[in-house]
Design a protein around this motif. Sequence first.
Motif, PDB file in Angstrom:
ATOM      1  N   GLN A 180       5.979  23.713 -10.498  1.00 25.69           N
ATOM      2  CA  GLN A 180       5.327  22.741  -9.979  1.00 25.69           C
ATOM      3  C   GLN A 180       5.390  21.512  -9.009  1.00 25.69           C
ATOM      4  O   GLN A 180       5.390  20.140  -9.645  1.00 25.69           O
ATOM      5  N   VAL A 181       6.446  22.023  -8.435  1.00 22.21           N
ATOM      6  CA  VAL A 181       7.134  20.975  -7.959  1.00 22.21           C
ATOM      7  C   VAL A 181       6.002  20.488  -6.733  1.00 22.21           C
ATOM      8  O   VAL A 181       7.430  19.332  -5.706  1.00 22.21           O
ATOM      9  N   ASP A 182       5.626  21.097  -6.187  1.00 21.24           N
ATOM     10  CA  ASP A 182       5.221  20.754  -4.569  1.00 21.24           C
ATOM     11  C   ASP A 182       4.833  19.361  -4.216  1.00 21.24           C
ATOM     12  O   ASP A 182       5.414  18.815  -3.320  1.00 21.24           O
ATOM     13  N   LEU A 183       3.921  18.844  -4.898  1.00 27.94           N
ATOM     14  CA  LEU A 183       3.683  18.197  -4.956  1.00 27.94           C
ATOM     15  C   LEU A 183       4.895  16.560  -4.434  1.00 27.94           C
ATOM     16  O   LEU A 183       5.497  15.318  -3.945  1.00 27.94           O
ATOM     17  N   ALA A 184       5.599  16.357  -5.473  1.00 25.91           N
ATOM     18  CA  ALA A 184       7.088  15.646  -5.997  1.00 25.91           C
ATOM     19  C   ALA A 184       8.181  16.354  -4.628  1.00 25.91           C
ATOM     20  O   ALA A 184       7.969  14.734  -4.016  1.00 25.91           O
ATOM     21  N   LEU A 185       8.045  17.393  -4.239  1.00 20.66           N
ATOM     22  CA  LEU A 185       8.774  17.621  -3.172  1.00 20.66           C
ATOM     23  C   LEU A 185       8.213  17.424  -1.456  1.00 20.66           C
ATOM     24  O   LEU A 185       9.114  16.516  -0.887  1.00 20.66           O
ATOM     25  N   THR A 186       6.715  17.339  -1.658  1.00 20.95           N
ATOM     26  CA  THR A 186       6.546  16.858  -0.513  1.00 20.95           C
ATOM     27  C   THR A 186       6.309  15.217   0.234  1.00 20.95           C
ATOM     28  O   THR A 186       6.944  14.976   1.082  1.00 20.95           O
ATOM     29  N   VAL A 187       6.080  14.430  -1.271  1.00 19.29           N
ATOM     30  CA  VAL A 187       6.105  13.152  -1.653  1.00 19.29           C
ATOM     31  C   VAL A 187       7.900  12.739  -0.939  1.00 19.29           C
ATOM     32  O   VAL A 187       8.280  11.400  -0.217  1.00 19.29           O
ATOM     33  N   SER A 188       9.367  13.330  -1.487  1.00 19.22           N
ATOM     34  CA  SER A 188      10.162  12.864  -1.418  1.00 19.22           C
ATOM     35  C   SER A 188      10.539  13.689   0.194  1.00 19.22           C
ATOM     36  O   SER A 188      11.284  12.710   0.646  1.00 19.22           O
ATOM     37  N   ILE A 241       0.976  -1.385   0.261  1.00 19.59           N
ATOM     38  CA  ILE A 241      -0.252   0.218   0.152  1.00 19.59           C
ATOM     39  C   ILE A 241       1.379   1.262   0.208  1.00 19.59           C
ATOM     40  O   ILE A 241       0.648   2.207  -1.026  1.00 19.59           O
ATOM     41  N   ALA A 242       1.989   1.402   0.896  1.00 21.90           N
ATOM     42  CA  ALA A 242       3.499   2.553   1.017  1.00 21.90           C
ATOM     43  C   ALA A 242       3.674   2.977  -0.072  1.00 21.90           C
ATOM     44  O   ALA A 242       3.277   3.921  -0.697  1.00 21.90           O
ATOM     45  N   GLY A 243       4.151   1.357  -0.717  1.00 18.84           N
ATOM     46  CA  GLY A 243       4.688   1.938  -2.387  1.00 18.84           C
ATOM     47  C   GLY A 243       4.006   1.935  -2.726  1.00 18.84           C
ATOM     48  O   GLY A 243       4.342   2.786  -4.057  1.00 18.84           O
ATOM     49  N   SER A 244       2.598   1.625  -3.026  1.00 20.56           N
ATOM     50  CA  SER A 244       1.716   2.081  -4.667  1.00 20.56           C
ATOM     51  C   SER A 244       1.056   3.413  -4.375  1.00 20.56           C
ATOM     52  O   SER A 244       1.189   4.106  -4.939  1.00 20.56           O
ATOM     53  N   VAL A 245       0.772   3.879  -3.366  1.00 19.48           N
ATOM     54  CA  VAL A 245       0.413   5.507  -3.180  1.00 19.48           C
ATOM     55  C   VAL A 245       1.971   5.891  -3.011  1.00 19.48           C
ATOM     56  O   VAL A 245       1.192   7.298  -3.551  1.00 19.48           O
ATOM     57  N   THR A 246       2.905   5.882  -2.761  1.00 15.29           N
ATOM     58  CA  THR A 246       3.625   7.320  -2.480  1.00 15.29           C
ATOM     59  C   THR A 246       4.267   7.281  -3.966  1.00 15.29           C
ATOM     60  O   THR A 246       4.753   8.079  -4.666  1.00 15.29           O
ATOM     61  N   GLY A 247       4.336   5.814  -4.872  1.00 15.00           N
ATOM     62  CA  GLY A 247       4.698   5.763  -6.108  1.00 15.00           C
ATOM     63  C   GLY A 247       3.451   6.813  -6.714  1.00 15.00           C
ATOM     64  O   GLY A 247       4.226   7.196  -7.852  1.00 15.00           O
ATOM     65  N   VAL A 248       1.994   6.432  -7.005  1.00 17.47           N
ATOM     66  CA  VAL A 248       1.498   7.004  -7.601  1.00 17.47           C
ATOM     67  C   VAL A 248       1.561   8.930  -7.454  1.00 17.47           C
ATOM     68  O   VAL A 248       1.391   9.529  -8.593  1.00 17.47           O
ATOM     69  N   LEU A 249       1.379   9.004  -6.402  1.00 19.36           N
ATOM     70  CA  LEU A 249       2.360  10.587  -5.656  1.00 19.36           C
ATOM     71  C   LEU A 249       2.886  10.945  -6.549  1.00 19.36           C
ATOM     72  O   LEU A 249       2.778  11.967  -7.011  1.00 19.36           O
ATOM     73  N   LEU A 276       8.588  13.816   2.904  1.00 21.36           N
ATOM     74  CA  LEU A 276       8.129  12.658   3.824  1.00 21.36           C
ATOM     75  C   LEU A 276       8.720  11.461   3.668  1.00 21.36           C
ATOM     76  O   LEU A 276       8.438  10.824   4.825  1.00 21.36           O
ATOM     77  N   LEU A 277       8.928  10.664   2.623  1.00 23.65           N
ATOM     78  CA  LEU A 277       9.922   9.508   2.261  1.00 23.65           C
ATOM     79  C   LEU A 277      11.142   9.558   2.860  1.00 23.65           C
ATOM     80  O   LEU A 277      11.680   8.806   3.300  1.00 23.65           O
ATOM     81  N   ALA A 278      11.780  11.041   2.892  1.00 19.95           N
ATOM     82  CA  ALA A 278      13.472  10.901   3.494  1.00 19.95           C
ATOM     83  C   ALA A 278      13.033  10.562   5.004  1.00 19.95           C
ATOM     84  O   ALA A 278      13.648  10.501   6.064  1.00 19.95           O
ATOM     85  N   GLY A 279      11.858  11.448   5.607  1.00 19.39           N
ATOM     86  CA  GLY A 279      11.636  11.746   6.863  1.00 19.39           C
ATOM     87  C   GLY A 279      11.571  10.410   7.520  1.00 19.39           C
ATOM     88  O   GLY A 279      12.282  10.073   8.253  1.00 19.39           O
ATOM     89  N   VAL A 280      10.375   9.557   6.665  1.00 19.31           N
ATOM     90  CA  VAL A 280      10.595   7.862   7.550  1.00 19.31           C
ATOM     91  C   VAL A 280      11.351   7.217   7.752  1.00 19.31           C
ATOM     92  O   VAL A 280      11.616   6.804   8.811  1.00 19.31           O
ATOM     93  N   MET A 281      12.248   7.142   6.460  1.00 20.12           N
ATOM     94  CA  MET A 281      13.052   6.351   6.259  1.00 20.12           C
ATOM     95  C   MET A 281      14.411   6.877   7.194  1.00 20.12           C
ATOM     96  O   MET A 281      15.060   5.668   7.514  1.00 20.12           O
ATOM     97  N   GLY A 282      14.918   7.901   7.252  1.00 22.22           N
ATOM     98  CA  GLY A 282      16.201   8.640   7.927  1.00 22.22           C
ATOM     99  C   GLY A 282      15.648   8.279   9.293  1.00 22.22           C
ATOM    100  O   GLY A 282      16.724   7.798  10.130  1.00 22.22           O
ATOM    101  N   ARG A 283      13.924   9.020   9.825  1.00 24.60           N
ATOM    102  CA  ARG A 283      13.660   8.301  11.302  1.00 24.60           C
ATOM    103  C   ARG A 283      14.477   7.121  11.577  1.00 24.60           C
ATOM    104  O   ARG A 283      14.546   5.682  12.558  1.00 24.60           O
ATOM    105  N   ARG A 284      13.540   5.577  10.707  1.00 21.62           N
ATOM    106  CA  ARG A 284      14.215   4.601  10.668  1.00 21.62           C
ATOM    107  C   ARG A 284      16.090   4.255  10.976  1.00 21.62           C
ATOM    108  O   ARG A 284      15.755   3.044  11.216  1.00 21.62           O
ATOM    109  N   TRP A 285      16.454   4.715  10.095  1.00 22.91           N
ATOM    110  CA  TRP A 285      17.639   4.437   9.675  1.00 22.91           C
ATOM    111  C   TRP A 285      18.395   4.875  11.337  1.00 22.91           C
ATOM    112  O   TRP A 285      19.085   4.204  11.597  1.00 22.91           O
ATOM    113  N   VAL A 286      18.104   5.915  12.307  1.00 18.83           N
ATOM    114  CA  VAL A 286      18.711   6.443  13.687  1.00 18.83           C
ATOM    115  C   VAL A 286      18.158   5.486  14.106  1.00 18.83           C
ATOM    116  O   VAL A 286      19.170   5.339  15.171  1.00 18.83           O
ATOM    117  N   ARG A 287      16.865   5.437  14.186  1.00 21.62           N
ATOM    118  CA  ARG A 287      16.430   4.103  15.332  1.00 21.62           C
ATOM    119  C   ARG A 287      17.514   2.421  15.116  1.00 21.62           C
ATOM    120  O   ARG A 287      17.727   2.546  15.838  1.00 21.62           O
TER     121      ARG A 287
END
Length: 90
Positions: free
Chosen positions: A59-67, A37-45, A69-80
């Motif tokens: 109009q970079v707002d959507l692509a930048l927002t997805v990037s 689900i996460a891969g599908s939603v983020t891929g489509v967005l 958010l993903l950097a934050g989630v994956m970065g948090r996992r990496w730090v943890r």
Amino acid sequence: MAPIQKTQDFLGFAYAGLLLIGGLIGYLKSQSGASLIAGSVTGVLMALGAARTSANLRQVDLALTVSVLLAGVMGRRWVRTGKFMPPGLG
């Protein structure tokens, strides 16, 4: 279309494809519905964001927002955990 625009289009759509493939791999390797689900939603967005950016470079707002958010989630996992890949893929 300028060469920079073509490169940007390719990178945006390639990133979207990698997100979709990553979600599918996560599902196939560990039966993780959340990965699918996460891969599908983020891929489509991201694909929508790449299409918007292709139409208008400002109009970079959507692509930048997805990037971001993903950097934050994956970065948090990496730090943890100290692991780059999500559990089940590494």
